[in-house]
Scaffold this motif. Structure first.
Motif, mmCIF file in Angstrom:
data_model
loop_
_atom_site.group_PDB
_atom_site.id
_atom_site.type_symbol
_atom_site.label_atom_id
_atom_site.label_comp_id
_atom_site.label_asym_id
_atom_site.label_seq_id
_atom_site.Cartn_x
_atom_site.Cartn_y
_atom_site.Cartn_z
ATOM 1 N N ILE A 123 0.835 -1.205 0.000
ATOM 2 C CA ILE A 123 0.000 0.000 0.000
ATOM 3 C C ILE A 123 0.869 1.254 0.000
ATOM 4 C CG2 ILE A 123 -1.639 1.359 1.376
ATOM 5 C CD1 ILE A 123 -2.775 -1.400 2.333
ATOM 6 N N ALA A 124 1.875 1.283 0.866
ATOM 7 C CA ALA A 124 2.735 2.459 0.973
ATOM 8 C C ALA A 124 3.428 2.763 -0.348
ATOM 9 C CB ALA A 124 3.768 2.249 2.075
ATOM 10 N N ARG A 125 3.915 1.723 -1.012
ATOM 11 C CA ARG A 125 4.626 1.901 -2.279
ATOM 12 C C ARG A 125 3.738 2.587 -3.319
ATOM 13 N NH1 ARG A 125 5.622 -3.530 -4.227
ATOM 14 N NH2 ARG A 125 6.669 -3.689 -2.202
ATOM 15 N N HIS A 126 2.452 2.215 -3.317
ATOM 16 C CA HIS A 126 1.555 2.766 -4.335
ATOM 17 C C HIS A 126 0.890 4.065 -3.898
ATOM 18 C CE1 HIS A 126 1.891 -0.449 -7.316
ATOM 19 N NE2 HIS A 126 2.064 -1.250 -6.278
ATOM 20 N N MET A 127 0.732 4.295 -2.595
ATOM 21 C CA MET A 127 0.168 5.571 -2.137
ATOM 22 C C MET A 127 1.070 6.735 -2.501
ATOM 23 S SD MET A 127 -1.751 5.182 1.584
ATOM 24 C CE MET A 127 -2.239 6.909 1.670
ATOM 25 N N GLU A 128 2.362 6.485 -2.591
ATOM 26 C CA GLU A 128 3.297 7.548 -2.980
ATOM 27 C C GLU A 128 2.930 8.146 -4.334
ATOM 28 O OE1 GLU A 128 7.445 6.162 -0.754
ATOM 29 O OE2 GLU A 128 7.116 5.642 -2.860
ATOM 30 N N LYS A 129 2.297 7.358 -5.182
ATOM 31 C CA LYS A 129 1.933 7.840 -6.520
ATOM 32 C C LYS A 129 0.780 8.847 -6.474
ATOM 33 C CE LYS A 129 1.233 3.685 -8.297
ATOM 34 N NZ LYS A 129 1.007 2.581 -9.279
ATOM 35 N N TYR A 175 -5.664 6.499 -0.684
ATOM 36 C CA TYR A 175 -5.795 5.092 -0.287
ATOM 37 C C TYR A 175 -6.766 4.358 -1.206
ATOM 38 C CZ TYR A 175 -6.402 1.155 3.004
ATOM 39 O OH TYR A 175 -6.450 -0.091 3.589
ATOM 40 N N MET A 176 -7.915 4.967 -1.473
ATOM 41 C CA MET A 176 -8.903 4.314 -2.327
ATOM 42 C C MET A 176 -8.444 4.260 -3.781
ATOM 43 S SD MET A 176 -11.038 3.167 -0.260
ATOM 44 C CE MET A 176 -12.265 2.535 -1.400
ATOM 45 N N LYS A 177 -7.666 5.234 -4.214
ATOM 46 C CA LYS A 177 -7.104 5.167 -5.569
ATOM 47 C C LYS A 177 -6.132 3.994 -5.679
ATOM 48 C CE LYS A 177 -7.627 10.007 -6.933
ATOM 49 N NZ LYS A 177 -6.965 11.319 -7.109
ATOM 50 N N VAL A 178 -5.388 3.742 -4.609
ATOM 51 C CA VAL A 178 -4.489 2.584 -4.592
ATOM 52 C C VAL A 178 -5.287 1.300 -4.791
ATOM 53 C CG1 VAL A 178 -3.004 1.170 -3.107
ATOM 54 C CG2 VAL A 178 -2.673 3.643 -3.210
ATOM 55 N N SER A 179 -6.442 1.206 -4.150
ATOM 56 C CA SER A 179 -7.225 -0.038 -4.176
ATOM 57 C C SER A 179 -7.727 -0.410 -5.561
ATOM 58 C CB SER A 179 -8.411 0.065 -3.207
ATOM 59 O OG SER A 179 -9.413 0.929 -3.722
ATOM 60 N N THR A 180 -7.714 0.541 -6.491
ATOM 61 C CA THR A 180 -8.137 0.256 -7.868
ATOM 62 C C THR A 180 -6.985 0.410 -8.863
ATOM 63 O OG1 THR A 180 -8.874 2.550 -8.177
ATOM 64 C CG2 THR A 180 -10.520 0.958 -7.407
ATOM 65 N N ASP A 181 -5.797 0.640 -8.365
ATOM 66 C CA ASP A 181 -4.632 0.808 -9.231
ATOM 67 C C ASP A 181 -4.279 -0.534 -9.888
ATOM 68 O OD1 ASP A 181 -1.584 0.557 -9.640
ATOM 69 O OD2 ASP A 181 -1.844 2.722 -9.411
ATOM 70 N N PRO A 182 -4.239 -0.610 -11.213
ATOM 71 C CA PRO A 182 -3.986 -1.895 -11.894
ATOM 72 C C PRO A 182 -2.668 -2.559 -11.475
ATOM 73 C CG PRO A 182 -4.782 -0.259 -13.458
ATOM 74 C CD PRO A 182 -4.517 0.468 -12.174
ATOM 75 N N GLU A 183 -1.627 -1.762 -11.327
ATOM 76 C CA GLU A 183 -0.330 -2.337 -10.933
ATOM 77 C C GLU A 183 -0.392 -2.896 -9.520
ATOM 78 O OE1 GLU A 183 4.435 -1.124 -10.686
ATOM 79 O OE2 GLU A 183 2.902 0.420 -11.041
ATOM 80 N N PRO A 187 -5.890 -11.041 -0.918
ATOM 81 C CA PRO A 187 -7.155 -10.513 -1.441
ATOM 82 C C PRO A 187 -7.295 -9.019 -1.196
ATOM 83 C CG PRO A 187 -7.532 -11.664 0.618
ATOM 84 C CD PRO A 187 -6.083 -11.875 0.279
ATOM 85 N N ILE A 188 -8.006 -8.355 -2.074
ATOM 86 C CA ILE A 188 -8.265 -6.927 -1.948
ATOM 87 C C ILE A 188 -9.770 -6.701 -1.933
ATOM 88 C CG2 ILE A 188 -7.928 -4.644 -2.966
ATOM 89 C CD1 ILE A 188 -5.343 -5.955 -1.909
ATOM 90 N N GLN A 189 -10.288 -6.256 -0.797
ATOM 91 C CA GLN A 189 -11.704 -5.908 -0.636
ATOM 92 C C GLN A 189 -11.759 -4.603 0.141
ATOM 93 O OE1 GLN A 189 -11.167 -9.284 1.068
ATOM 94 N NE2 GLN A 189 -12.160 -10.690 -0.343
#
Length: 341
Positions: A60-66, A287-295, A306-308
């Motif tokens: 999560i942290a890695r992708h929240m940076e984006k 955070y919610m943008k991360v949850s739908t990020d394709p990568e 799992p991601i829910q």
């Protein structure tokens, strides 16, 4: 006198300006983005490196940076006392939005019981979101000689099951199952992360109660076998008995309902109380943008996690509901937890 009037006018103008920013979402977001520009966020993980919470947090942290204008997000493991130390650290951090973190959902039980050492109040934390539902199931090692829940009831010798520590979800929920189903088991605490599987393979314990996502590979390799589903859709799909189906004493049903409510709140992320609203909104949005990020989703699939997701507002409501238990349920939970091994 003139100076006093001037100061009062300045404060009045300042208050009007602050209120205007709060009333204008675009300006509030810009103000939050300006604050976070080139800053470092610390993401506290209240458990050991290598476990499920650590895996989720680092991904999560890695992708929240984006999705934030920060320099970086640093993951820091703050362990001890069944996640209480880490959760306390998050709770007492400065409420500037630069410290967030994750901890075991078993701390919901801990707050209900008023466990020693708890300084936090989960109803006051700034909730950012949750990333999973933790379908929980009991797995037994294939080398244990036990194949079913009935074996755990009828065994003449007490069977050892792994536990992270007092205060964690798996520790509390095994004790609930022991009381509700009459299992002849005792807990071996101090086992976390990858040690669960190693302890089963070495024969130190016969099994463990964990999120299914943490033990699917172990079972797929033929080293373990699911024998009981406790909570969650994934666990219910395993084709093994459901805990609810085996409970004969109705006084334990509210405790199982509580475990189901806790399981829905898997892999939480929160900050200390009173993070400024515009900053909290920015964190929740990222955070919610991360949850739908394709990568992100691709990497989660590769890791088998799992991601829910669920947003911070909804998580806050569910946490409050989980903590709003009748006195008789809390008393029964306390009796179960205090029962001797």
């Amino acid at each position: 006198m003139v100076r006093s009037i001037s100061c009062n006018v300045s404060r009045y103008i300042g208050a009007i300006f602050a209120a205007a920013i709060l009333c204008n979402p675009a300006q509030a977001q810009q103000s939050a983005e300006t604050f976070y520009n080139d800053k470092t966020i610390t993401y506290i993980v209240s458990s050991e490196p290598g476990g499920g919470y650590d895996t989720y947090a680092r991904l999560i942290a890695r992708h929240m940076e984006k999705y934030l204008p920060v320099r970086r997000i640093v993951v820091r493991n703050v362990t001890g006392a069944g996640n209480i130390i880490g959760a306390n650290t998050i709770y007492v951090a400065r409420a500037d939005g630069l410290t967030i973190g994750t901890f075991n959902t078993g701390l919901i039980y801990g707050q209900l019981l008023g466990l020693e050492g708890i300084r936090f109040d989960l109803t006051k934390m700034s909730w950012i979101g949750k990333m999973a539902e933790e379908g929980r199931a009991l797995v037994l090692a294939t080398n244990s000689g036990f194949d079913s829940v009935q074996d755990l009831v009828e065994s003449p010798e007490t069977i050892r099951l792994a536990s992270a520590s007092l205060g964690t979800a798996n520790h509390t929920e095994i004790l609930i199952l022991r009381a509700a189903l009459g299992l002849n088991v005792r807990l071996i605490p101090g086992i976390s992360g990858g040690e669960f599987e190693l302890s089963m393979m070495r024969g130190e314990v016969a099994g463990a109660l964990n999120a299914t996502s943490s033990r699917d590979d172990f079972v797929a390799r033929g080293q373990g076998k699911y024998v009981l589903s406790v909570t969650g859709e994934e666990a219910r799909a395993l084709g093994v008995p459901q805990a609810r189906e085996l409970v004969k004493d109705p006084r334990y049903i509210p405790l199982l309902e509580l475990t189901e409510a806790v399981a829905e709140l898997g892999r939480l992320t929160a900050g200390p109380p009173d993070i400024p609203p515009e900053r909290l909104a920015l964190l929740r949005d990222a955070y919610m943008k991360v949850s739908t990020d394709p990568e992100f989703l691709e990497q989660a699939a590769l890791l088998g996690i799992p991601i829910q997701p669920l947003g911070g507002d909804a998580v806050e409501k569910r946490v409050r509901m989980a903590l709003d238990q009748p006195e008789e349920t809390v008393l029964e939970l306390r009796r179960v937890i205090q029962s001797t091994d």
